[in-house]
Design a protein around this motif. Structure first.
Motif, mmCIF file in Angstrom:
data_model
loop_
_atom_site.group_PDB
_atom_site.id
_atom_site.type_symbol
_atom_site.label_atom_id
_atom_site.label_comp_id
_atom_site.label_asym_id
_atom_site.label_seq_id
_atom_site.Cartn_x
_atom_site.Cartn_y
_atom_site.Cartn_z
ATOM 1 N N ILE A 231 0.876 -1.166 0.000
ATOM 2 C CA ILE A 231 0.000 0.000 0.000
ATOM 3 C C ILE A 231 0.915 1.218 0.000
ATOM 4 O O ILE A 231 1.829 1.305 0.818
ATOM 5 C CB ILE A 231 -0.890 0.015 1.252
ATOM 6 C CG1 ILE A 231 -1.796 -1.207 1.267
ATOM 7 C CG2 ILE A 231 -1.706 1.293 1.314
ATOM 8 C CD1 ILE A 231 -2.528 -1.391 2.576
ATOM 9 N N THR A 232 0.697 2.161 -0.897
ATOM 10 C CA THR A 232 1.504 3.379 -0.958
ATOM 11 C C THR A 232 0.684 4.541 -0.414
ATOM 12 O O THR A 232 -0.430 4.784 -0.866
ATOM 13 C CB THR A 232 1.946 3.677 -2.401
ATOM 14 O OG1 THR A 232 2.670 2.550 -2.896
ATOM 15 C CG2 THR A 232 2.837 4.901 -2.455
ATOM 16 N N ARG B 81 5.495 6.736 1.424
ATOM 17 C CA ARG B 81 5.819 5.531 2.184
ATOM 18 C C ARG B 81 5.017 4.360 1.638
ATOM 19 O O ARG B 81 3.891 4.528 1.192
ATOM 20 C CB ARG B 81 5.454 5.691 3.662
ATOM 21 C CG ARG B 81 6.285 6.650 4.437
ATOM 22 C CD ARG B 81 5.824 6.755 5.882
ATOM 23 N NE ARG B 81 4.423 7.202 5.926
ATOM 24 C CZ ARG B 81 3.475 6.614 6.645
ATOM 25 N NH1 ARG B 81 3.743 5.582 7.400
ATOM 26 N NH2 ARG B 81 2.235 7.074 6.618
ATOM 27 N N THR B 82 5.595 3.194 1.678
ATOM 28 C CA THR B 82 4.856 1.989 1.309
ATOM 29 C C THR B 82 4.867 1.033 2.493
ATOM 30 O O THR B 82 5.791 1.037 3.306
ATOM 31 C CB THR B 82 5.466 1.289 0.083
ATOM 32 O OG1 THR B 82 6.808 0.931 0.358
ATOM 33 C CG2 THR B 82 5.412 2.174 -1.146
ATOM 34 N N TYR B 83 3.828 0.259 2.574
ATOM 35 C CA TYR B 83 3.703 -0.700 3.657
ATOM 36 C C TYR B 83 3.125 -1.985 3.088
ATOM 37 O O TYR B 83 2.231 -1.964 2.258
ATOM 38 C CB TYR B 83 2.784 -0.144 4.747
ATOM 39 C CG TYR B 83 2.632 -1.078 5.918
ATOM 40 C CD1 TYR B 83 3.644 -1.224 6.850
ATOM 41 C CD2 TYR B 83 1.482 -1.835 6.070
ATOM 42 C CE1 TYR B 83 3.511 -2.095 7.907
ATOM 43 C CE2 TYR B 83 1.340 -2.711 7.125
ATOM 44 C CZ TYR B 83 2.357 -2.839 8.049
ATOM 45 O OH TYR B 83 2.233 -3.710 9.094
ATOM 46 N N SER C 135 8.051 -1.909 5.583
ATOM 47 C CA SER C 135 7.782 -0.547 5.138
ATOM 48 C C SER C 135 9.035 0.067 4.541
ATOM 49 O O SER C 135 10.147 -0.376 4.791
ATOM 50 C CB SER C 135 7.296 0.313 6.300
ATOM 51 O OG SER C 135 8.283 0.399 7.298
ATOM 52 N N THR C 136 8.820 1.105 3.730
ATOM 53 C CA THR C 136 9.930 1.847 3.148
ATOM 54 C C THR C 136 9.729 3.315 3.493
ATOM 55 O O THR C 136 8.594 3.766 3.658
ATOM 56 C CB THR C 136 9.992 1.685 1.619
ATOM 57 O OG1 THR C 136 8.779 2.160 1.057
ATOM 58 C CG2 THR C 136 10.220 0.240 1.227
ATOM 59 N N PRO C 137 10.808 4.087 3.587
ATOM 60 C CA PRO C 137 10.676 5.515 3.918
ATOM 61 C C PRO C 137 10.041 6.271 2.762
ATOM 62 O O PRO C 137 9.985 5.781 1.644
ATOM 63 C CB PRO C 137 12.119 5.952 4.154
ATOM 64 C CG PRO C 137 12.952 4.969 3.420
ATOM 65 C CD PRO C 137 12.188 3.682 3.423
#
Length: 117
Positions: A72-73, A78-80, A100-102
């Motif tokens: 999910i963006t 951020r993506t999770y 997650s990504t920053p």
């Protein structure tokens, strides 16, 4: 005091009713088709039942390795994602990597850092 409806309103109500019946019939046909939703749910639940029954009987089922779900963006970039498609079970491997990504775009803020076991 009961309100009187004009013939036009009664006709509109009848048309809405027929439309609703048509939609319900269409969904029912799709569900009960040989490759429809009902057969997929039945197959999945049958597999789950067989696995649970094996565990209850003391048999060790095959390990199920976890896999990442679609990420999910969020608007800030951020993506999770979750490790639930499928979730690891019966000693299967947990998904590798971070959930997650920053944010993208150099906005930066500190913090975060994923912790995990």
């Amino acid at each position: 005091m009961p309100s009187k409806r004009s013939p036009q309103h009664r006709g509109q109500g009848a048309l809405e009713y027929l439309l609703l019946c048509g939609i319900v019939s269409f969904v029912a046909l799709l569900s009960f088709a040989p490759s429809g939703l009902l057969s997929k749910v039945s197959s999945t639940s049958k597999d789950y039942y067989n696995t649970v029954a094996s565990v209850i009987q003391g048999k060790n089922p095959k390990p199920i390795d976890g896999a990442w779900c679609n990420p999910i963006t969020y608007p800030d970039g951020r993506t999770y994602r979750t490790c639930e498609c499928p979730a690891p079970a019966f000693g299967g491997a947990v998904c590798a990597g971070s959930s997650s990504t920053p944010p993208t775009g150099g906005g930066g803020g500190g913090g975060g850092g994923g912790g995990g076991p």
